[in-house]
Design a protein around this motif. Structure first.
Motif, mmCIF file in Angstrom:
data_model
loop_
_atom_site.group_PDB
_atom_site.id
_atom_site.type_symbol
_atom_site.label_atom_id
_atom_site.label_comp_id
_atom_site.label_asym_id
_atom_site.label_seq_id
_atom_site.Cartn_x
_atom_site.Cartn_y
_atom_site.Cartn_z
ATOM 1 N N THR A 169 0.802 -1.221 0.000
ATOM 2 C CA THR A 169 0.000 0.000 0.000
ATOM 3 C C THR A 169 0.837 1.275 0.000
ATOM 4 N N GLY A 170 2.120 1.161 0.332
ATOM 5 C CA GLY A 170 2.962 2.340 0.456
ATOM 6 C C GLY A 170 2.754 3.106 1.748
ATOM 7 N N ARG A 171 1.891 2.617 2.622
ATOM 8 C CA ARG A 171 1.610 3.335 3.863
ATOM 9 C C ARG A 171 2.794 3.230 4.831
ATOM 10 N N VAL A 172 3.065 4.334 5.523
ATOM 11 C CA VAL A 172 4.114 4.343 6.537
ATOM 12 C C VAL A 172 3.579 3.637 7.771
ATOM 13 N N ILE A 173 4.268 2.597 8.172
ATOM 14 C CA ILE A 173 3.775 1.818 9.314
ATOM 15 C C ILE A 173 4.695 1.895 10.525
ATOM 16 N N GLY A 174 5.855 2.517 10.351
ATOM 17 C CA GLY A 174 6.746 2.628 11.491
ATOM 18 C C GLY A 174 8.016 3.370 11.133
ATOM 19 N N VAL A 175 8.861 3.544 12.138
ATOM 20 C CA VAL A 175 10.173 4.159 11.961
ATOM 21 C C VAL A 175 11.181 3.381 12.784
ATOM 22 N N GLU A 176 12.436 3.468 12.372
ATOM 23 C CA GLU A 176 13.528 2.901 13.158
ATOM 24 C C GLU A 176 14.333 4.042 13.749
ATOM 25 N N ALA A 177 14.586 3.977 15.050
ATOM 26 C CA ALA A 177 15.396 4.990 15.725
ATOM 27 C C ALA A 177 16.873 4.655 15.543
#
Length: 410
Positions: A169-177
């Motif tokens: 979907t291309g949706r942003v589902i998270g980030v890595e710190a």
């Protein structure tokens, strides 16, 4: 700036020179192309002319082969771009490229023979930005444990964040710190300059507390703004070897108002199982508390398969070395497909690191990978930049996945 071509075949040298000059080198900041028919002569030219900022080198030469030439480039401290050319098999070219990168050389690409104009132009454009000199290597800063301890005490550590997106979907589902050190004199210091030292000198626990505290605070802000994101944080071997770590993490998350199911702990595969009973205890308790567990850099360690069977991981991160360029490298593609197949059989989500081109993205989509992370999506950024990036990505992702969304939907 100049380009140096090294090949023992005079016809190849002449043809490459004609092709390069036809691209309009002046617009790319180059003033000339010089040729050498041996690696030794090429090294002499490099030592005499510091204006050479890009080298094309054949691997199969009688007097000095490409591997020897790479070794001498390291000795000279060469900081420009390097393009490897050979009629050898793709696996041989890949091996030399890996060796050169391991030595810290700036490898712009590898080309098979005969060299096509399209591939030559691609590596030329990737080598050096138009009109700008290449990055000059700086001496590695020498920091002491006392320096790092003061940095922790003075609040000089900060997080950058790299987004992870759903490939379907291309949706942003998270980030890595990803931790950085804002040094008062040296500027932004990357983690490889201080994280290994923190592990060797017993400071990694203090560093980890600071990283997690900032990550939780930023995640709370994004959740409050309506962004449903997970936060991935790298944890050290020391952390997963401390029996009280699950309770400590739960206390930190509760104080920040973060549900534990929003946290993902990324653990490097090759560093697990030094203390298997304790680590199994800690990791299982973390899962019972709904913290997700990710095995990082899969494929780069020595006992990954056994660990996948024994430990309660939810997610498998495929190392960037097996992702970028795998559409053009059969060996990398085989490893990528095998990793994805193994994850599917074990019921694990998959994250591909090192997604740097649309070609990488499209291959992963077709291969059934779940998530992607890499420069094609976004470089790591300060937390303050995330809101603007999220808004810009929304428009871009519609183009990538061909999806029409109603306005206002995030």
């Amino acid at each position: 700036m100049k380009i140096l071509l090294i090949d023992d075949d005079p016809f190849v040298l002449k043809l490459l020179s004609i092709q390069l000059r036809a691209f309009g080198l002046e617009r790319r900041g180059f003033v000339d192309v010089v040729c050498s028919e041996s690696g030794r002569a090429g090294l002499d030219l490099l030592e005499q002319d510091p204006r050479v900022k890009l080298v094309f080198c054949d691997l199969q030469m009688p007097e000095m082969d490409g591997v020897e030439f790479v070794r001498h480039l390291v000795r000279l401290g060469y900081a420009g771009g390097l393009v490897l050319i050979s009629g050898e098999t793709p696996r041989t070219r890949q091996a030399v490229e890996q060796l050169a990168r391991a030595h810290g050389l700036n490898v712009s690409g590898t080309l098979g023979k005969p060299v096509s104009s399209e591939s030559l132009l691609e590596v030329l454009d990737a080598s050096i930005p138009a009109g700008k000199p290449p990055h000059t290597a700086q001496p590695t800063p020498a920091y002491t444990p006392a320096d790092l301890q003061l940095a922790i005490q003075h609040g000089e550590l900060l997080n950058h964040y790299q987004p992870k997106v759903d490939l379907a979907t291309g949706r942003v589902i998270g980030v890595e710190a990803l931790v950085r050190w804002q040094h008062p004199q040296d500027g932004l210091v990357m983690p490889h300059h201080f994280v290994p030292m923190s592990e060797e000198h017993g400071l990694v626990g203090y560093l980890g507390v600071e990283v997690m505290r900032e990550a939780l605070r930023d995640l709370r802000r994004w959740l409050d703004a309506g962004h449903q994101l997970d936060m991935a944080v790298n944890v050290s071997l020391g952390s997963v070897s401390s029996l009280d770590y699950p309770d400590f993490l739960a206390e930190q998350a509760h104080a920040a108002g973060i549900p534990l199911h929003r946290l993902i702990l990324e653990i490097t595969e090759s560093r697990l199982m030094d203390n298997p009973q304790v680590q199994l205890d800690v990791l299982t308790r973390l899962r019972l508390k709904q913290v997700k567990l990710s095995i990082d850099d899969f494929g780069t360690g020595y006992s990954g398969l056994a660990q996948l069977c024994d430990l309660p991981f939810d997610e498998l991160k495929i190392d960037r070395g097996f992702v970028h360029g795998s559409s053009r490298n059969p060996a990398l593609r085989a490893i990528l497909d095998a990793s994805l197949g193994l994850a599917r059989e074990l019921g694990l989500r998959t994250v591909a690191e090192g997604v740097e081109t649309q070609e990488d993205w499209q291959l992963l989509q077709a291969s059934g990978c779940d998530m992607a992370q890499g420069y094609f999506i976004a470089k790591p950024m300060p937390g303050s930049h995330m809101d603007d990036w999220l808004a810009a990505w929304e428009a871009r992702r519609r183009m990538l996945v061909g999806e029409t969304l109603s306005s206002g939907q995030s």
